[in-house]
Enzyme design. Structure first.
Site, PDB file in Angstrom:
ATOM      1  N   HIS A  24      23.509 -49.403  16.120  1.00 48.34           N
ATOM      2  CA  HIS A  24      23.403 -48.506  14.970  1.00 48.34           C
ATOM      3  C   HIS A  24      21.992 -48.498  14.414  1.00 48.34           C
ATOM      4  CE1 HIS A  24      27.963 -48.794  14.144  1.00 48.34           C
ATOM      5  NE2 HIS A  24      27.668 -47.771  14.908  1.00 48.34           N
ATOM      6  N   CYS A  37      19.900 -35.858  32.855  1.00 49.48           N
ATOM      7  CA  CYS A  37      20.410 -35.735  31.483  1.00 49.48           C
ATOM      8  C   CYS A  37      20.588 -37.096  30.815  1.00 49.48           C
ATOM      9  CB  CYS A  37      21.711 -34.952  31.452  1.00 49.48           C
ATOM     10  SG  CYS A  37      23.052 -35.763  32.314  1.00 49.48           S
TER      11      CYS A  37
HETATM   12  C1  PEP Z   1      24.234 -41.181  31.708  1.00 55.76           C
HETATM   13  O1  PEP Z   1      24.985 -42.062  32.140  1.00 55.76           O
HETATM   14  O2  PEP Z   1      22.999 -41.166  31.885  1.00 55.76           O
HETATM   15  C2  PEP Z   1      24.793 -40.076  30.921  1.00 55.76           C
HETATM   16  C3  PEP Z   1      24.055 -39.048  30.560  1.00 55.76           C
HETATM   17  O3  PEP Z   1      26.097 -40.215  30.524  1.00 55.76           O
HETATM   18  P1  PEP Z   1      26.534 -41.107  29.254  1.00 55.76           P
HETATM   19  O4  PEP Z   1      25.308 -41.632  28.609  1.00 55.76           O
HETATM   20  O5  PEP Z   1      27.331 -40.209  28.396  1.00 55.76           O
HETATM   21  O6  PEP Z   1      27.344 -42.161  29.928  1.00 55.76           O
END
Ligand code: PEP
Ligand code: MG
Length: 582
Positions: free
Chosen positions: A215, A512
C-alpha cells in the site's frame, strides 16, 4: 480464512502511478546502496527518520476482576479514537491515499482483532498487553498466509502502535514534519503514515523492507514521491545525511559529490518537464511508431486514462471489477461494465483480459480449490477447465458490450502455458466473433510462442508474472524483489523470444506488465521489437517522452547490450550507457 477486511482489498492493482519520470542518474562515487525501484524520479535532500513508539512498559501482572470491564472500555475507546482520527484524515485525502486511510481505519475497528484483545482483557491482561498479544496472533496468521495478506502485517503493527500510544497517553507515532524538503528513510513505512505525507516536504522515500505492490508503494505512486524499497544497508544512514535517491535506478547514495548530485537532479528535472510536454502518439525520435496504451481496471480508470495521451487500453484487468463479489455477475451486468471501458476509448484499441482469478486475486464465485501453492495452482485460464461456463458467459458479455458500443475489443487469456490451451481459448473467442490473443506470463509459453501464434492473433507479455515464474520468486515478496526485477536478463531473453516469434508471422506482440512503465526499459522493449507498451496511466507521459528522445537504432543497440548481460544491475547499466541523456 480470517475476517480482516483489509486483506480482501486488492489495492495493489489501483493504477495510480503519478511518478516523475527521469532518465536516472549516473552512478556517483560514494556509498551507493542498491534496492528495488518503485516510483521513478531523482531527489537530493537530507534524511529524516520516522518517530518510533517509545518503549512502553507491558505489565505482566493481571488486573483485578473488578477492573476488567473498565479496562475493556479504555481499550475500546482508544481503538475508536485511532479509527476516528484515521477516518478524519481519509476524509481530507483523495484517491488511493483516502482509500488506504479508510481501510486502515476499518482495520482499527475490525471485530477479529478487537475481539481477540477483549478476550485477553476479560482474562485479566492489561490493555497494552492484550493489544500486543492480539496483534501478534494475527501477524503470525497473516505471515503464514503469505502473499497480499503478509503485506498487511505492516498495517496491523501500525494500528497496534497507535492504539498503544493512545492507551499510554503518548503522541501518535509516525513521520515528523520536516523543516526542509527531505528524504524519508525507514525500516518500513505504514500506509497510514505515507498517506499523510506532503510531497513538497517529503520528496523521496526509501525503506529497508517493503514490496513494490505494498500500500505504501501505491500511495507513493499517487503522490508522485520517488521511492526505492528493499535497500540493504539503509539503516546505517543517519538522519541529516545528504542522500541522492534515484527511484528509477533503485539506488540511494549517501553523501554524494554535490556537483554530481546536482547534475543528476537536473537531468531528472529535464525528463519530468519533457514528460509534461509529451502529447503522443508513441514513436521514437526517428518516427518508429509504438502504440502506448493504458492498463485499466474499470470504466472510471479508463475515463481517467482517456485524459492522457494513451492511444487505447492494452490491458483491462476484468477480475478487479469483481474482487468483492460473492456471486458471479450476470451477463448483462458484465456487459455494462465492459461497455464503459469500450465507450471511454470508442474508436480505439481495447484489449480485454478474461478473468485472471486465483493466486493473489481469488474470486469467490470462481470456485477455487484449496491449494498449498495458489500461484502455481488453478488460476487464470486454468479456471475455465473446471468451469467452462464462466469463461463463456464472460465472452458473451464482452460480445454484447462490443455490439452496444460499436467498439470491437481484442480478448486475451491470462496464464496460458500450452499451445493446446491457446487453441481452445482462441476457438471459444472466435465463436463469439471476437479477436483472440494470449498473455505470455509463463516461461513455457514464451519458449513455444511460435506454436501458440498458430492459433491466436496477438501476444501480450505480462512481465510481472513472467519474472515471478522465470525466477521462481514470489512477486509479492520484498526479500525476493531483486529476483523479480523485470531487468533480469533471463526474463528479457524470454521476452525477446516471444517478440521474435510474433515478428516471424507478422503478429503484434505487446508488453503490459510493469516493465512497460519504466521509461528506460520501455526503450529496450522497443529495441527488442515489441509493438505496443501498456502501463498505468500516470506512467504514460514519461514513457512516451523518453521514447520520443531516442532513435530506434539506439533502442536496438540497448536491447542487444542488455541481452548480453548476466545481471539485472548490468542490464540497467548497459541500457543507461546507451540511452541516457539522449
Ligand atoms: C503481468 O503478470 O505482468 C500482468 C500484466 O498481469 P497481472 O499483473 O495482472 O498479473
Ligand atoms: Mg499476470
Amino acid at each position: 480464512m480470517c475476517c480482516f477486511t483489509l486483506g480482501c482489498v486488492d489495492l495493489s492493482m489501483v493504477s495510480c502511478n503519478l511518478s516523475h519520470m527521469s532518465t536516472s542518474s549516473p552512478a556517483t562515487s560514494r556509498h551507493v546502496l542498491h534496492g528495488v525501484p518503485v516510483v521513478s524520479g531523482v531527489q537530493y535532500a537530507p534524511v529524516i527518520r520516522p518517530g518510533r513508539l517509545p518503549q512502553v512498559e507491558v505489565p505482566d501482572t493481571d488486573i483485578d476482576a473488578a477492573d476488567r470491564a473498565a479496562e475493556a472500555g479504555r481499550f475500546n475507546a482508544a481503538a475508536t479514537e485511532v479509527a476516528t482520527r484515521l477516518r478524519d484524515r481519509a476524509a481530507h485525502a483523495t484517491g488511493a491515499a483516502s482509500e488506504v486511510l479508510a481501510a486502515t481505519a476499518t482495520l482499527a475497528q475490525d471485530r477479529a482483532w478487537l475481539g481477540a484483545a477483549e478476550k485477553r482483557i476479560a482474562a485479566g491482561a492489561p490493555a497494552v498487553r492484550a493489544v500486543t498479544e492480539a496483534v501478534d496472533q494475527f501477524v503470525e496468521l497473516f505471515t503464514q498466509l503469505g502473499g497480499l495478506m503478509a503485506e498487511r502485517v505492516t498495517d496491523l503493527r501500525d494500528i497496534r502502535d497507535r492504539v498503544i500510544a493512545e492507551l499510554s497517553g503518548l503522541p501518535e507515532p509516525g513521520v515528523p514534519l520536516p523543516d526542509v524538503p527531505s528524504i524519508l528513510c525507514a525500516e518500513d513505512l505504514a500506509p497510514a503514515d505515507t498517506a499523510g505525507l506532503d510531497p513538497r516536504l517529503v520528496v523521496g522515500l526509501a525503506t529497508t523492507l517493503g514490496g513494490p505492490t505494498s500500500h505504501t508503494a501505491i500511495i507513493a505512486r499517487q503522490l508522485g514521491i520517488p521511492y526505492v524499497v528493499a535497500v540493504a544497508g539503509l539503516d546505517d544512514i543517519a538522519a541529516g545525511t545528504m542522500v541522492l535517491l534515484d527511484g528509477t535506478a533503485g539506488t540511494v547514495t549517501a553523501d554524494p559529490d554535490p556537483s554530481e548530485a546536482a547534475a543528476a537532479l537536473a537531468t531528472a528535472q529535464r525528463a519530468a518537464a519533457a514528460a509534461r510536454q509529451w502529447a503522443g502518439p508513441g514513436a521514437t525520435a526517428d518516427g518508429h511508431a509504438i502504440a502506448i496504451l493504458a492498463n485499466v481496471q474499470d470504466g472510471a480508470a479508463a475515463r481517467a486514462a482517456r485524459e492522457t495521451p494513451a492511444e487505447g487500453v492494452g490491458l483491462f484487468r476484468t477480475e478487479l471489477c469483481f474482487l468483492n463479489r460473492d456471486k458471479e455477475p450476470t451477463v448483462a451486468e458484465q456487459a455494462q461494465i465492459y461497455g464503459e471501458v469500450l465507450q471511454a476509448f470508442a474508436g480505439h484499441k481495447v484489449v480485454i483480459r478474461t478473468l485472471d482469478a486465483g493466486s493473489d486475486k481469488p474470486l469467490k464465485f470462481a470456485g477455487h480449490p484449496d491449494e498449498a501453492n495458489p500461484a502455481l495452482g488453478v488460476r487464470g485460464i486454468r479456471i475455465a477447465e473446471g468451469n467452462p461456463g464462466l469463461l463463456d458467459r464472460q465472452l458473451e458479455a464482452i460480445a454484447a458490450a462490443a455490439k452496444t458500443t460499436g467498439n470491437q475489443p481484442w480478448v486475451m487469456a491470462p496464464m496460458i502455458a500450452t499451445a493446446a490451451e491457446a487453441k481452445t481459448f482462441a476457438a471459444q473467442v472466435r465463436s463469439h466473433g471476437l479477436t483472440p490473443g494470449v498473455m505470455i506470463e509463463v516461461p513455457a509459453a514464451a519458449l513455444l510462442a511460435d506454436k501458440i501464434l498458430e492459433h491466436v492473433d496477438f501476444l501480450s507479455i505480462g512481465t510481472n508474472d513472467l519474472a515471478q515464474y522465470t525466477m521462481a520468486a514470489d512477486r509479492m515478496s520484498a526479500e525476493l524483489a531483486t529476483l523479480t526485477d523485470p531487468w533480469q536478463p533471463a526474463v528479457l531473453a524470454l521476452v525477446a523470444m516471444a517478440v521474435r516469434a510474433g515478428a516471424a508471422v507478422g503478429k503484434p506482440v505487446g508488453v503490459c506488465g510493469e516493465a512497460a512503465a519504466d521509461p528506460l526499459l520501455a526503450c529496450v522493449l522497443t529495441g527488442l521489437g515489441v509493438t505496443s507498451l501498456s502501463a498505468a496511466a500516470a506512467a504514460i507521459p514519461g514513457v512516451g517522452a523518453k521514447l520520443a528522445q531516442v532513435t530506434l537504432q539506439r533502442c536496438r543497440d540497448a536491447a542487444d547490450a542488455v541481452l548480453a548481460t548476466a545481471t539485472a544491475a548490468d542490464a540497467r547499466a548497459a541500457a543507461l550507457g546507451i540511452l541516457a541523456g539522449e
